[in-house]
Design an enzyme around this catalytic site. Structure first.
Site, short mmCIF file in Angstrom:
data_model
loop_
_atom_site.label_atom_id
_atom_site.label_comp_id
_atom_site.label_asym_id
_atom_site.label_seq_id
_atom_site.Cartn_x
_atom_site.Cartn_y
_atom_site.Cartn_z
N HIS A 118 0.81 -1.22 0.00
CA HIS A 118 0.00 0.00 0.00
C HIS A 118 0.84 1.28 0.00
O HIS A 118 1.89 1.36 0.62
CB HIS A 118 -0.93 0.02 1.22
CG HIS A 118 -0.20 0.04 2.53
ND1 HIS A 118 0.20 1.21 3.14
CD2 HIS A 118 0.22 -0.96 3.35
CE1 HIS A 118 0.82 0.94 4.27
NE2 HIS A 118 0.85 -0.38 4.42
N ASP A 119 0.38 2.26 -0.74
CA ASP A 119 0.91 3.63 -0.72
C ASP A 119 2.33 3.74 -1.25
O ASP A 119 3.00 4.74 -1.02
CB ASP A 119 0.83 4.22 0.70
CG ASP A 119 -0.58 4.27 1.23
OD1 ASP A 119 -1.39 5.02 0.66
OD2 ASP A 119 -0.88 3.55 2.20
N GLY A 136 5.07 -1.27 2.64
CA GLY A 136 4.23 -0.08 2.50
C GLY A 136 5.00 1.23 2.50
O GLY A 136 6.01 1.39 3.17
#
Length: 260
Positions: A118-119, A136
């Site tokens: 994520h991200d 992440g």
């Protein structure tokens, strides 16, 4: 061209000349631009944008919810640029409230079994080797190459034109234009071969090498090395990129190599 054995949600926005092979699943709120090909058994989940002329190989899963226990179902996305190839069984998770999106740039190659959490933000013209695992909120700048089986710690920043050796455990930031390897991951020189392939001249490569001599070979701490670089070397885009990278590093940059 959609095969009858594929499932495409009626709210997905698919360009007319996208090829969708059998047993593909495409969820709602997905956009796929012209010229892209989605291989069989790939899954494109809600919130995914895929640009033009990309190739997604069989078994890839793009846009799955983050593997982050803080995630609460917020509306987030994955955005993939043009001309990017995503090989077999790659997984790319969408963002969280932290940044809202996971971004893969244009002209990238993500080899088989890569995971992008994520991200993350991966720039343009990057190559990520087989089974490399990216945690992440990692940032990888343009033209970086990560060999196979690299593991990247969360929040790490990897600079542009970097080459990271296979099997490396990357826990610290890796500044631009360098090669990194060994354990713990360490500076092992300037990525001169990669820079020449991208039309950096010998004089520019020597300048970059001189900058890193201050940081890694003169026995200075980073603060004193940066002061000396600014005082003794003329400004240039490459010099200034390195200085800003080191000054802005939140995790600290990787160590130099000190043979026993």
């Amino acid at each position: 061209m959609k095969q009858p054995l594929a499932y495409v949600h009626p709210e997905a926005k698919i360009a007319d000349n996208v090829v969708i092979e059998p047993f593909v699943t495409i969820d709602k709120n997905v956009v796929i631009e012209e010229g892209t090909r989605i291989g069989s058994n790939a899954t494109i989940m809600e919130g995914t944008y895929i640009g033009k002329n990309c190739v997604v190989f069989p078994g890839a899963v793009i846009g799955a919810v983050p593997q982050d226990l803080k995630f609460r179902g917020e509306k987030t996305t994955v955005e993939i640029g043009d001309n990017t190839t995503i090989r077999e069984c790659v997984t790319i998770n969408r963002g969280t409230v932290a940044k809202g999106k996971t971004i893969i740039g244009s002209n990238c190659l993500l080899m088989a079994y890569v995971h992008v959490a994520h991200d993350c933000v991966i720039g343009n013209n990057c190559i990520i080797g087989n089974a490399t695992q990216i945690a992440g909120e990692v940032i990888i700048d343009d033209f970086a190459i990560l060999s196979g089986l690299v593991a990247v710690h969360q929040f790490v920043h990897i600079g542009s034109h970097v080459m990271i050796s296979g099997g490396s455990l990357v826990r610290k930031d890796v500044p631009p234009f360098v090669k990194a390897g060994r354990e713990p991951v360490s500076y092992i020189g300037v990525n001169s071969i990669g820079l020449r392939r991208r039309e950096f001249g010998n004089e520019k490569i020597r300048e970059i090498q001189d900058v890193y001599r201050y940081l890694y070979q003169k026995g200075m701490n980073n603060f004193n090395a940066l002061e000396a670089i600014e005082a003794e070397m003329p400004a240039s885009p490459e010099r200034d990129d390195i200085i800003l990278f080191v000054k802005n590093s939140k995790r600290g940059i990787m160590r130099g190599y000190f043979p026993e």
